[in-house]
Design a protein around this motif. Structure first.
Motif, mmCIF file in Angstrom:
data_model
loop_
_atom_site.group_PDB
_atom_site.id
_atom_site.type_symbol
_atom_site.label_atom_id
_atom_site.label_comp_id
_atom_site.label_asym_id
_atom_site.label_seq_id
_atom_site.Cartn_x
_atom_site.Cartn_y
_atom_site.Cartn_z
ATOM 1 N N GLY A 154 -53.669 44.794 -8.793
ATOM 2 C CA GLY A 154 -53.992 44.901 -7.405
ATOM 3 C C GLY A 154 -54.820 43.582 -6.834
ATOM 4 O O GLY A 154 -55.103 43.516 -5.640
ATOM 5 N N GLU A 155 -55.341 42.824 -7.948
ATOM 6 C CA GLU A 155 -56.075 41.543 -7.366
ATOM 7 C C GLU A 155 -54.979 40.323 -7.017
ATOM 8 O O GLU A 155 -54.203 40.317 -7.879
ATOM 9 N N ASP A 156 -55.289 39.576 -6.240
ATOM 10 C CA ASP A 156 -54.720 38.407 -6.034
ATOM 11 C C ASP A 156 -54.726 37.363 -7.056
ATOM 12 O O ASP A 156 -56.037 37.296 -7.664
ATOM 13 N N PRO A 157 -53.680 36.735 -7.734
ATOM 14 C CA PRO A 157 -53.956 35.893 -8.668
ATOM 15 C C PRO A 157 -54.705 34.502 -8.009
ATOM 16 O O PRO A 157 -54.524 34.328 -6.771
ATOM 17 N N PRO A 158 -55.385 33.808 -8.931
ATOM 18 C CA PRO A 158 -56.102 32.531 -8.527
ATOM 19 C C PRO A 158 -55.036 31.456 -7.893
ATOM 20 O O PRO A 158 -53.769 31.693 -8.364
ATOM 21 N N LYS A 159 -55.356 30.748 -7.176
ATOM 22 C CA LYS A 159 -54.317 29.884 -6.499
ATOM 23 C C LYS A 159 -54.047 28.668 -7.738
ATOM 24 O O LYS A 159 -52.498 28.658 -7.850
ATOM 25 N N GLU A 160 -54.869 28.357 -8.427
ATOM 26 C CA GLU A 160 -54.388 27.812 -9.833
ATOM 27 C C GLU A 160 -54.918 28.357 -10.959
ATOM 28 O O GLU A 160 -55.982 28.998 -11.141
ATOM 29 N N MET A 161 -54.104 28.810 -11.720
ATOM 30 C CA MET A 161 -54.502 29.334 -13.236
ATOM 31 C C MET A 161 -54.674 28.171 -14.194
ATOM 32 O O MET A 161 -53.406 27.328 -14.467
ATOM 33 N N PHE A 185 -43.486 30.825 -12.047
ATOM 34 C CA PHE A 185 -44.112 29.708 -11.827
ATOM 35 C C PHE A 185 -43.396 28.497 -11.088
ATOM 36 O O PHE A 185 -42.332 28.492 -11.193
ATOM 37 N N ASN A 186 -44.309 27.711 -10.512
ATOM 38 C CA ASN A 186 -43.891 26.430 -10.417
ATOM 39 C C ASN A 186 -43.912 25.418 -11.410
ATOM 40 O O ASN A 186 -44.295 25.954 -12.390
ATOM 41 N N GLU A 187 -43.393 24.387 -11.703
ATOM 42 C CA GLU A 187 -43.543 23.688 -12.420
ATOM 43 C C GLU A 187 -44.868 23.278 -13.079
ATOM 44 O O GLU A 187 -45.671 22.750 -12.475
ATOM 45 N N PRO A 188 -45.107 23.479 -14.390
ATOM 46 C CA PRO A 188 -46.667 23.384 -14.660
ATOM 47 C C PRO A 188 -47.259 21.897 -14.831
ATOM 48 O O PRO A 188 -46.313 21.028 -14.983
ATOM 49 N N LYS A 189 -48.606 21.796 -14.438
ATOM 50 C CA LYS A 189 -49.012 20.333 -14.585
ATOM 51 C C LYS A 189 -49.858 20.106 -15.677
ATOM 52 O O LYS A 189 -50.846 20.885 -15.916
ATOM 53 N N THR A 201 -57.392 18.911 -22.836
ATOM 54 C CA THR A 201 -56.683 18.738 -21.509
ATOM 55 C C THR A 201 -56.589 20.103 -20.700
ATOM 56 O O THR A 201 -56.973 21.134 -21.410
ATOM 57 N N LYS A 202 -56.099 20.101 -19.635
ATOM 58 C CA LYS A 202 -55.687 21.221 -18.780
ATOM 59 C C LYS A 202 -54.561 21.417 -18.553
ATOM 60 O O LYS A 202 -53.590 20.281 -18.201
ATOM 61 N N ILE A 203 -53.820 22.527 -18.363
ATOM 62 C CA ILE A 203 -52.570 23.009 -18.092
ATOM 63 C C ILE A 203 -52.641 23.754 -16.766
ATOM 64 O O ILE A 203 -53.102 24.856 -16.712
ATOM 65 N N GLU A 204 -52.223 23.524 -15.582
ATOM 66 C CA GLU A 204 -52.219 24.050 -14.443
ATOM 67 C C GLU A 204 -50.996 24.816 -13.801
ATOM 68 O O GLU A 204 -50.092 24.221 -13.935
ATOM 69 N N LEU A 205 -51.206 26.045 -13.534
ATOM 70 C CA LEU A 205 -50.002 26.789 -13.125
ATOM 71 C C LEU A 205 -50.247 27.428 -11.739
ATOM 72 O O LEU A 205 -51.425 27.822 -11.235
ATOM 73 N N ASP A 212 -43.591 37.441 -5.186
ATOM 74 C CA ASP A 212 -44.678 38.175 -4.582
ATOM 75 C C ASP A 212 -45.523 38.986 -5.669
ATOM 76 O O ASP A 212 -45.048 40.018 -5.968
ATOM 77 N N PRO A 213 -46.748 38.461 -5.877
ATOM 78 C CA PRO A 213 -47.567 39.227 -6.695
ATOM 79 C C PRO A 213 -48.037 40.857 -6.545
ATOM 80 O O PRO A 213 -48.429 41.597 -7.316
ATOM 81 N N ALA A 214 -48.050 40.971 -5.172
ATOM 82 C CA ALA A 214 -48.208 42.319 -4.647
ATOM 83 C C ALA A 214 -47.120 43.217 -4.863
ATOM 84 O O ALA A 214 -47.572 44.445 -5.076
ATOM 85 N N ALA A 215 -45.980 42.791 -5.081
ATOM 86 C CA ALA A 215 -44.879 43.838 -5.257
ATOM 87 C C ALA A 215 -44.296 43.741 -6.582
ATOM 88 O O ALA A 215 -43.724 44.739 -7.057
#
Length: 246
Positions: A154-161, A185-189, A201-205, A212-215
């Motif tokens: 029920g919670e919104d995912p963070p814009k950047e994981m 996902f979009n292509e991971p950074k 390092t960091k991997i950004e998703l 739609d994470p709400a659905a």
């Protein structure tokens, strides 16, 4: 008379067994143009993976024949694995994907599972895709934080994981994203793909705009391959699960 009755029962039982085995599977057509099922790959390795998450990989399935390919059934070798198919009928030259979703809950060691695809291909009625995953992290040469990300329902995912990956080995390594759940996902950074010992390092998703994470409940993962440690590359998978209908 009794002997004939016994024989009749045996024959009837054998016929019923054959019928039950073929339910849901139409006979392969013979003569004329034929379908031909071809897999883009048959095996995939998730590598080191956390327990209690979903590891996801899509296998390409193509019809390289001259008639319509009809997928009749997809079954898995374990209740821990599902394998939804995007399309069940493929015209000649058309392709689709079967997405294998492995639930690693209660797994503590290495395992291998399969999905079996049955079609009207007269030569290869059933083909198999297989994956491996290792939930025993003994000797894992990285420190990953978080080791799997769970988003409360029920919670919104963070814009950047963001996953932080630290090289805990004594070797220089090169990192590469070999697979990710593109429907989610979009292509991971990857901030830095070359790590010295002790470096991180960091991997950004970020979520695909069409997802739609709400659905939909998130079942997705990213698989990383590291070269430079030993003779063979080391793989590990970063999963994300959660959110879903409010």
């Amino acid at each position: 008379m009794k002997k004939l009755t016994v024989i009749s029962i045996i024959v009837l039982g054998f016929a019923l067994a054959l019928f039950a085995e073929d339910v849901g599977e139409e006979p392969a057509e013979t003569g004329g143009p034929q379908p031909k099922i071809v897999l883009g790959e048959q095996r995939f390795d998730f590598g080191y993976s956390p327990e209690g998450f979903f590891m996801v990989h899509a296998y390409k399935v193509k019809n390289e024949g001259e008639a319509e390919l009809r997928i009749q059934r997809v079954r898995t070798t374990c209740g821990c694995t599902s394998a939804p198919m995007k399309k069940m009928q493929l015209a000649p030259g058309e392709d689709t994907e079967v997405t294998v979703i492995f639930n690693s809950t209660r797994y503590r060691h290495s395992t291998s599972k399969s999905a079996i695809i049955t079609s009207n291909d007269p030569v290869n009625r059933s083909v198999r895709v297989t994956f491996t995953a290792n939930m025993d992290t003994t000797g894992f040469p990285f420190v990953v934080e978080p080791w799997g990300m769970e988003i409360p329902t029920g919670e919104d995912p963070p814009k950047e994981m963001i996953f932080k990956v630290k090289n805990s080995s004594e070797s220089k390594v090169n990192l590469n994203v070999v697979d990710y759940t593109a429907d989610v996902f979009n292509e991971p950074k990857l901030k830095n793909d070359k790590l010295k010992p002790g470096q991180d390092t960091k991997i950004e998703l970020t979520l695909n705009e069409d997802f739609d994470p709400a659905a939909h409940y998130i079942k997705a993962s990213v698989t990383i391959e590291a070269e430079g440690i030993g003779e063979k590359p080391v793989r590990f998978t970063l999963p994300v699960k959660g959110s879903g209908p409010r």
